[in-house]
Each structure stands twice: as C-alpha cells, then as structure tokens.
Design an enzyme around this catalytic site. Structure first.
Site: not given
Length: 479
Positions: A11, A15, A232-234, A256, A293, A399
C-alpha cells in the site's frame, strides 16, 4: 537454479524481487523498489496505477532474464475496462470516503449475519462488495465491460490475458469460502453483475506470456510466462510462513496492516466469529486464512510522516525507554483508518479513555507498539477460541520483523514464543508458487521446509507474565 521475478505491491511501496531457486537453495534479491503514492483528485483518493505499471516495467528491466513473473498486491481494489479493454480512470483507493454509510444500505437487503454466513468475510467498509454498491450508478461502472483486481489488471497489461486469481477474489466478499466459487445469490440480491469478472484462476495457473511490446521495453527474451500466484499479498506471505509440517502455529503478517490468525482447512462461519470480526480468506492448497485485520504499522508510518521522517532507529530506542503499557489504543479502530493527524488522534483516544496522554514521539511510538502487541494478543486468543485450534508458536513475517521491540512485545503479550522472519515473505511466497508451478518445489510443507533451511529467522521468548497485558486489555474492553 531458475530465476523468478516477484512483483510485490504494497500500500505504500512496490518492489520487484528476483528469487533464485534450486533443489536446496532459495535466494532473494531486490531488483527495483519504487514508491506507491496515491493521489487526491477532485473526485477523491485514487491509485496512480500508471506510475505503478512503470515501476513494474523498470523492475523487470533491472531483474534481467527470468523464467517466470508473478504479481501480488493489496486486496479489494480494482480497475474497470471498457469494451476495447481500455482502463476507465484510475482505480479508487480503499481509503476513499465513497463507501461511508454504504454497509447499512447493503445490510438492508442482505443482513450482516446472512452476508457473513454466505461469504465468511469480516466487515470492512472498503470490501469490494461495498465499493461496487457505492459505484452502482456511476458512469464508469455503467460503461464497464470488465473488472480486474489490481494484480490481474497489471497481469493483463503485461500479457493481454484476463483472469481473476482466487485468493484475491476471496477478499471481494463475493466468494463462498466453502465452495471456493462465486456467491451468485449474494451478488444477484445486491445487483452486482458477476459477468464483469474474468474467469477464476488458481495459484500456479498460467496467466499468459509477456507481450512483444513488454519484451522490447524490458529487454527480456521471450517467451517469458506470467504465472498466477497467491495474488493477494497476504496469501503469498502466509505461504511463506516457515512452519514445520504439523506444527500448531498462528501467524502475523506485518506491514501497513497486521493480519493475525490461523491457517485452517475449513472456514468458521458462526455468528460468534462474525461478531469478533474475523475473516475467512482463501489460501493455497484448499486452506483458509482465518484472521483479523489490525491497523498495523500504518499508525507509526503516519506519525513518522507527520513528524517529518525522523530516524526510525532512534525513535525505537526512545520508545524502549518509555514505561510499558502506560497508554494503549484499539489498533483495530476504524477511527485510525484515514490518513492525517495521526499523533493527535492517538493522543485524543488516550485522553478520551482516561489514560495518560503520550506527548513525545517516543511516548507515542511506545503507545503504538504496545497497542499493536495487545491487538495481536487479542486476535490470536480469539482465533484459538473461535476455531477451537491450539497454538504453540507465533510466526511473524513481513516488514514488522525488522522491529525487534514489536516482536518481543508480541511474544510477551501472547505468552508464546515468536519466530520472526522472513521479512520479504510476500515476495518469497510469490516465488515459491512460481517455482512449484515449474516443478522445482513440491507441496506447501516442502516449500516451507525450504524456507526454514535457507532464510534467517529470529526467535523471541516471552518475558514476564501476561497479567499486565490482561489489565491493559481490560482498559479497552471496559470502556
């Protein structure tokens, strides 16, 4: 060894990573990193999708020759195409205000309890279902012939092929998690045309070849296939949780957002689960990502931006000196969703709950980290109870693994060991699905074994008892 380009769009940044995979090796390097800055137009908050696509092309050029490309991104948002396949305006950002009050209109037709029982998705004001309801009479939607979720849109521009990858489709609130197919009844009752969506794809399915124009611009030699991953990145990040086969684990995907929960074989669709705001999103190999979430490091990112981008390391050192659990806020509160004035809003929340008001950047940072650890504790405890699923260890990926203080606080809050790593989990999960599609890696357990053997991991043991965390939790729940 073979090389795979993982396009991983978050978000706040994007990369392109290159993963090199061999029989017992997995190496990841960064080819190109670029900002993801939304733009506030007169119509509202929009994604700068052309800048993102340019970053993808530049990243593929920097990556050099690869055996495949895969794309993952954040969830729920989409682009609309006309009959010629042209994009109808920049995609709307999920933090745009257009969905305010929309949920109540949806629930008047399909009650919230019924919607959850059919789709298993938690309430979030930006779910695609609410976005489509908000856009119902708009000129763009009226003239649209196709809707592509963000990673599918970029895949289309790269290949000319259209599809809807399943793990990301499951975040639209239009998928039945039991059948892993569209929920036609829900869509029909809400006037949503599912024919707008391209056919569903599974992670690992072929998604086309790079177009000649893309090959020319990136300098790659064709043919270069694009492979559908957990887009979906998750979903990609959870695929890269380095858990042992049969291990009883919970996970927290940090960035994020913090996504905290369990990997299950079947969804949990009870009313109690809905009331606890847990979601059932689809993962690899028939799994369900049962999670909550949490606002995540967005709180700190916004504060750092407001403070003029101070050194994060120094800020965390200052935070470590602040007495623990002095003040906490509900890190899942929608009041923190919008950008702007984050330090003031955190201070106001502490004042309203009768707690000491953090004033310095170090105090506010400690409040954020304590609050996130507390939210992690609550989410994992609730998931264990609602799914009747024991947990022996918590894996933290993404991250937030760089933030040792947050990892230790999470171990302390949960009363469980935390294993942190890998940091680039979404990119690694992306790479592993591509490698598996090309026969280099076996099932999910084998892929995770490869991660355990090749990626640096840090273990944090819980310190002290959890009584102070229970007291802090009571401050939020007793209000």
């Amino acid at each position: 060894m073979k090389s795979y380009a993982a396009v991983d769009l978050g978000a706040s940044s994007g990369r392109v990573m290159v993963g090199r995979v061999g029989p017992d090796s997995l190496e990841l390097s960064e080819a190109h990193r670029f900002p993801n800055r939304p733009v506030r137009t007169p119509e509202g908050l929009r994604w700068d999708i052309l800048s993102l696509y340019a970053g993808v092309l530049e990243g593929l050029r920097a990556a050099g020759q690869v055996d495949s490309v895969g794309i993952d991104s954040w969830a729920v948002d989409y682009g609309l195409l006309d009959a010629d396949g042209a994009l109808l305006g920049n995609p709307v950002h999920y933090r745009d205000a257009r969905t305010e009050g929309i949920a109540e209109k949806v629930w008047a037709t399909v009650p919230a309890e019924e919607l959850y029982a059919a789709t298993g998705l938690q309430y979030a004001p930006f779910n695609t279902l609410y976005q489509l309801t908000a856009a119902h009479s708009s000129a763009q939607l009226t003239h649209a012939e196709r809707l592509l979720l963000i990673p599918d849109l970029l895949t289309y521009w790269l290949t000319g092929e259209q599809g809807t990858e399943l793990t990301n489709a499951s975040t639209t609130q239009l998928i039945d998690p039991r059948t892993r197919a569209w929920s036609y009844d829900i869509a029909a009752r809400l006037g949503i045309d599912l024919d707008l969506f391209a056919p569903l794809r599974q992670p690992g399915d072929p998604a086309g070849l790079l177009r000649p124009e893309v090959l020319e611009e990136t300098g790659l030699r064709g043919p270069v296939p694009v492979t559908a991953v957990g887009s979906h990145d998750t979903a990609s990040a959870v695929a890269a949780v380095p858990a042992g086969d049969g291990e009883r684990f919970a996970y927290i995907c940090t960035g994020t957002w913090s996504l905290a929960g369990l990997e299950l074989d079947a969804p949990v669709l009870t009313e109690e689960s809905r009331a606890a705001n847990f979601t059932n999103e689809l993962g690899l190999d028939g799994t369900v990502r049962y999670l909550r979430n949490i606002m995540g490091l967005w709180l700190l990112q916004e504060c750092v931006r407001a403070w003029g981008e101070p050194d994060l390391g120094a800020l965390l050192l200052d935070a470590a000196k602040v007495p623990p659990l002095r003040s906490v806020v509900d890190a899942g509160d929608a009041a923190f969703l919008a950008p702007g004035r984050m330090p003031e809003r955190i201070a106001e929340a502490c004042r309203a709950s009768g707690q000491p008001v953090p004033e310095t950047p170090g105090e506010i940072t400690r409040c954020i980290l304590d609050s996130l650890a507390l939210a992690h504790r609550r989410a994992i405890a609730d998931a264990r109870r609602l799914a009747d699923h024991p947990v022996d260890v918590v894996y933290v990926v993404g991250g937030g693994t760089r933030n040792a203080l947050l990892c230790q606080l999470t171990a302390d809050a949960c009363g469980l060991p935390v294993v942190a790593g890998p940091t680039e989990a979404a990119a690694l999960g992306n790479v592993l699905v591509q490698a598996r599609a090309h026969g280099l890696v076996g099932d999910l357990a084998e892929a995770r074994g490869l991660l355990t053997r090749t990626q640096p991991l840090t273990r944090y043991e819980p310190q002290g008892d959890t009584a102070p965390w229970r007291e802090a939790e009571a401050r939020l729940t007793d209000r």
